[in-house]
Scaffold this active site. Sequence first.
Site, PDB file in Angstrom:
ATOM      1  N   CYS A 262       8.483  -8.994 -10.233  1.00  0.00           N
ATOM      2  CA  CYS A 262       8.557  -7.418  -9.519  1.00  0.00           C
ATOM      3  C   CYS A 262       6.844  -6.961  -9.132  1.00  0.00           C
ATOM      4  CB  CYS A 262       9.348  -5.882 -10.220  1.00  0.00           C
ATOM      5  SG  CYS A 262       8.747  -4.647  -8.381  1.00  0.00           S
TER       6      CYS A 262
ATOM      7  N   ARG B  35       5.468  -2.093  -9.044  1.00  0.00           N
ATOM      8  CA  ARG B  35       5.757  -1.929 -10.575  1.00  0.00           C
ATOM      9  C   ARG B  35       5.000  -0.252 -10.917  1.00  0.00           C
ATOM     10  NH1 ARG B  35       6.307  -5.841 -15.216  1.00  0.00           N
ATOM     11  NH2 ARG B  35       4.848  -8.488 -13.521  1.00  0.00           N
TER      12      ARG B  35
ATOM     13  N   TRP C 283      10.684   0.121  -1.052  1.00  0.00           N
ATOM     14  CA  TRP C 283      10.872  -0.223  -0.089  1.00  0.00           C
ATOM     15  C   TRP C 283      10.372  -1.402   0.751  1.00  0.00           C
ATOM     16  CZ3 TRP C 283       7.592   3.160  -2.301  1.00  0.00           C
ATOM     17  CH2 TRP C 283       6.658   3.664  -2.606  1.00  0.00           C
TER      18      TRP C 283
ATOM     19  N   GLU D 247       8.664 -10.310   2.731  1.00  0.00           N
ATOM     20  CA  GLU D 247      10.131 -11.243   2.151  1.00  0.00           C
ATOM     21  C   GLU D 247      10.765 -10.829   4.049  1.00  0.00           C
ATOM     22  OE1 GLU D 247      11.871  -8.472  -0.843  1.00  0.00           O
ATOM     23  OE2 GLU D 247       9.578  -7.293  -0.617  1.00  0.00           O
TER      24      GLU D 247
HETATM   25  C1  HEM Z   1       9.174   0.664  -4.363  1.00  0.00           C
HETATM   26  C2  HEM Z   1       8.577  -0.566  -3.226  1.00  0.00           C
HETATM   27  C3  HEM Z   1       9.008  -1.727  -4.953  1.00  0.00           C
HETATM   28  C4  HEM Z   1       8.711  -2.937  -3.519  1.00  0.00           C
HETATM   29  C5  HEM Z   1       7.338  -3.355  -2.834  1.00  0.00           C
HETATM   30  C6  HEM Z   1       9.293  -4.187  -4.670  1.00  0.00           C
HETATM   31  C7  HEM Z   1       8.589  -5.372  -4.006  1.00  0.00           C
HETATM   32  C8  HEM Z   1       9.433  -6.751  -5.321  1.00  0.00           C
HETATM   33  C9  HEM Z   1       9.389  -7.776  -4.279  1.00  0.00           C
HETATM   34  C10 HEM Z   1       8.681  -8.926  -3.489  1.00  0.00           C
HETATM   35  C11 HEM Z   1      10.432  -8.314  -5.074  1.00  0.00           C
HETATM   36  C12 HEM Z   1      10.486 -10.381  -4.667  1.00  0.00           C
HETATM   37  C13 HEM Z   1      11.345  -9.715  -4.433  1.00  0.00           C
HETATM   38  C14 HEM Z   1      12.181 -11.724  -4.446  1.00  0.00           C
HETATM   39  O1  HEM Z   1      10.970 -12.741  -3.376  1.00  0.00           O
HETATM   40  O2  HEM Z   1      13.339 -11.996  -3.460  1.00  0.00           O
HETATM   41  C15 HEM Z   1      10.910  -7.565  -6.343  1.00  0.00           C
HETATM   42  C16 HEM Z   1      11.957  -8.298  -7.477  1.00  0.00           C
HETATM   43  C17 HEM Z   1      12.547  -7.294  -8.168  1.00  0.00           C
HETATM   44  N1  HEM Z   1      12.116  -5.964  -8.283  1.00  0.00           N
HETATM   45 FE1  HEM Z   1      11.114  -4.671  -6.852  1.00  0.00          FE
HETATM   46  N2  HEM Z   1       9.855  -3.196  -5.702  1.00  0.00           N
HETATM   47  C18 HEM Z   1      10.151  -2.089  -5.485  1.00  0.00           C
HETATM   48  C19 HEM Z   1      10.755  -1.352  -6.512  1.00  0.00           C
HETATM   49  C20 HEM Z   1      11.195  -1.714  -7.401  1.00  0.00           C
HETATM   50  C21 HEM Z   1      11.973  -0.865  -8.085  1.00  0.00           C
HETATM   51  C22 HEM Z   1      12.627   0.703  -7.456  1.00  0.00           C
HETATM   52  C23 HEM Z   1      12.999  -1.517  -8.684  1.00  0.00           C
HETATM   53  C24 HEM Z   1      14.290  -1.259  -9.673  1.00  0.00           C
HETATM   54  C25 HEM Z   1      13.998   0.121 -10.559  1.00  0.00           C
HETATM   55  C26 HEM Z   1      12.737  -3.296  -8.711  1.00  0.00           C
HETATM   56  C27 HEM Z   1      13.217  -4.235  -9.836  1.00  0.00           C
HETATM   57  C28 HEM Z   1      13.176  -5.468  -9.847  1.00  0.00           C
HETATM   58  C29 HEM Z   1      14.013  -6.533  -9.884  1.00  0.00           C
HETATM   59  C30 HEM Z   1      14.786  -6.324 -11.169  1.00  0.00           C
HETATM   60  C31 HEM Z   1      12.922  -7.115  -9.020  1.00  0.00           C
HETATM   61  C32 HEM Z   1      13.579  -9.054  -9.169  1.00  0.00           C
HETATM   62  C33 HEM Z   1      15.145  -9.197  -8.513  1.00  0.00           C
HETATM   63  C34 HEM Z   1      15.377 -10.795  -9.275  1.00  0.00           C
HETATM   64  O3  HEM Z   1      15.077 -11.572  -9.978  1.00  0.00           O
HETATM   65  O4  HEM Z   1      16.292 -11.321  -7.811  1.00  0.00           O
HETATM   66  N3  HEM Z   1      11.935  -2.999  -7.627  1.00  0.00           N
HETATM   67  N4  HEM Z   1      10.238  -6.539  -5.736  1.00  0.00           N
HETATM   68  N1  LIG Z   2      12.263  -5.433  -2.142  1.00  0.00           N
HETATM   69  C1  LIG Z   2      12.459  -5.423  -2.834  1.00  0.00           C
HETATM   70  N2  LIG Z   2      12.618  -7.011  -2.826  1.00  0.00           N
HETATM   71  C2  LIG Z   2      14.012  -7.352  -3.641  1.00  0.00           C
HETATM   72  C3  LIG Z   2      13.617  -6.805  -5.183  1.00  0.00           C
HETATM   73  C4  LIG Z   2      15.189  -7.777  -5.323  1.00  0.00           C
HETATM   74  C5  LIG Z   2      15.620  -8.764  -4.876  1.00  0.00           C
HETATM   75  C6  LIG Z   2      14.822  -8.812  -3.461  1.00  0.00           C
HETATM   76  C7  LIG Z   2      16.200 -10.087  -2.739  1.00  0.00           C
HETATM   77  O1  LIG Z   2      16.353 -11.048  -4.666  1.00  0.00           O
HETATM   78  C8  LIG Z   2      17.098 -12.009  -3.405  1.00  0.00           C
HETATM   79  C9  LIG Z   2      17.173 -13.027  -5.079  1.00  0.00           C
HETATM   80  C10 LIG Z   2      16.380 -13.506  -5.118  1.00  0.00           C
HETATM   81  N3  LIG Z   2      15.712 -13.788  -3.388  1.00  0.00           N
HETATM   82  C11 LIG Z   2      16.042 -12.763  -2.810  1.00  0.00           C
HETATM   83  C12 LIG Z   2      14.810  -8.158  -3.289  1.00  0.00           C
HETATM   84  C13 LIG Z   2      13.338  -4.176  -3.660  1.00  0.00           C
HETATM   85  C14 LIG Z   2      15.245  -3.968  -3.724  1.00  0.00           C
HETATM   86  C15 LIG Z   2      15.351  -2.933  -4.662  1.00  0.00           C
HETATM   87  C16 LIG Z   2      14.014  -2.499  -4.902  1.00  0.00           C
HETATM   88  S1  LIG Z   2      12.502  -3.155  -4.130  1.00  0.00           S
END
Ligand code: HEM
Ligand SMILES: N/C(=N/c1cccc(CO[C@@H]2CCNC2)c1)c1cccs1
Length: 351
Positions: free
Chosen positions: A61, A64, A227, A232
């Site tokens: 993420c 963070r 958000w 994405e």
């Molecule tokens: C507030 C704005 C946030 C933004 C802009 C953001 C952005 C992102 C992005 C761009 C990814 C990669 C997603 C992908 O490539 O498919 C990601 C992954 C992730 N985010 Fe964040 N995030 C945010 C908030 C959060 C929150 C609130 C949580 C949990 C409480 C969180 C937990 C995670 C987790 C667990 C992943 C990995 C998901 C996976 O393994 O598939 N994020 N985030």
């Molecule tokens: N912006 C985000 N993006 C993502 C965060 C976590 C996971 C994903 C989607 O993950 C899928 C599985 C691998 N790529 C697509 C998108 C958030 C979703 C929930 C909190 S922040």
Amino acid sequence: MFNEAKNFIQTYYEETGQSEQELAARLIEVEQQILTQGTYEHTLDELTYGAKMAWRNSNKCIGRLFWQSLNVLDKRDIHSEASIFEALLEHIEFATNNGRIRPTITVFSAQDIRIWNHQLIRYAGYETDNGIIGDPDSVAFTKVCQNLGWEGNNGLFDVLPLVIQLKDNPPKLFDIPEASILEVPIRHPEFDWFTDLGLKWYAVPMISNMKLEVGGISYVAAPFNGWYMGTEIGARNLADDNRYNMLPTIAEHMGLNTKSNASLWKDRALVELNVAVLHSYKEDGVSIVDHHTAAQQFKRFEANEIEAGRNVTGNWSWLIPPLSPATTHIFHKPYTNEKKTPNYFYQKEPY
Ligand code: HEM
Ligand SMILES: N/C(=N/c1cccc(CO[C@@H]2CCNC2)c1)c1cccs1
């Protein structure tokens, strides 16, 4: 379990400056619960801080920096599909907030509830004789919904139903009211023809298939949202050739030479699609972050963590944005992918 509980509660008390005496008393209580009931129950404060730590420890993420501002909705006391549906609608409304998105997690009771959706709001994908209609990523889950009686509309942007399962009962399906679903039509600040592509996307990404692990307890139904980062939607969901595959169409409308790679038509179409996504969300007052700002925020997160005496962990290949990655600092440095808990984890699909 007591070991994991002890580690979490110790860290929680230290980070929040609570006394050794309070810590000792709580640890005795937890040990007693585990000895007599085989598990223990988190206080609301422990659960809240654990969910925030789990976000802080999410190596993939980039968002963070704001981990301490997570809104935590405690729904551990509800146990019927209808009341779970109600809580999910409450989450959607609270998080959406008319576009001023609030990062939120809803935590259901630890074991006997599963949400089958990947995200609370996502578009269906239909396999037909002449190709896929809608989101190819949703084809399998759409079939599951249809086998459970959901009709669908063979549209490009049909919102899937919520699929809620209690214990080992058959799952129940619930349609989300349209009034609860905020979407953004995608238009371009200069290219008027962009509107005619008929593209839109939903405002709030709400991941609902991961489990939250805190102090040895796994919350297998704990949907969370933030958000979007513009890439994405603009560099993956609408761009990938195994998603909505819009780059050739956009390049044609731009009059680019799609016969030659060296014209970089794909790259030019990609940039304009991402410009359009950011422009549309901002104009509609829906929270979104561009990948440059997001990287700068992540840099601040890194500094804060060092300041707090914690090592920064990250998954480099996920942290770099899919558009212009080398224009961010993230690309130019290594990150240890050490897994800390609390954290969010993948879990076996329930279907
Ligand atoms: C507030 C704005 C946030 C933004 C802009 C953001 C952005 C992102 C992005 C761009 C990814 C990669 C997603 C992908 O490539 O498919 C990601 C992954 C992730 N985010 Fe964040 N995030 C945010 C908030 C959060 C929150 C609130 C949580 C949990 C409480 C969180 C937990 C995670 C987790 C667990 C992943 C990995 C998901 C996976 O393994 O598939 N994020 N985030
Ligand atoms: N912006 C985000 N993006 C993502 C965060 C976590 C996971 C994903 C989607 O993950 C899928 C599985 C691998 N790529 C697509 C998108 C958030 C979703 C929930 C909190 S922040």
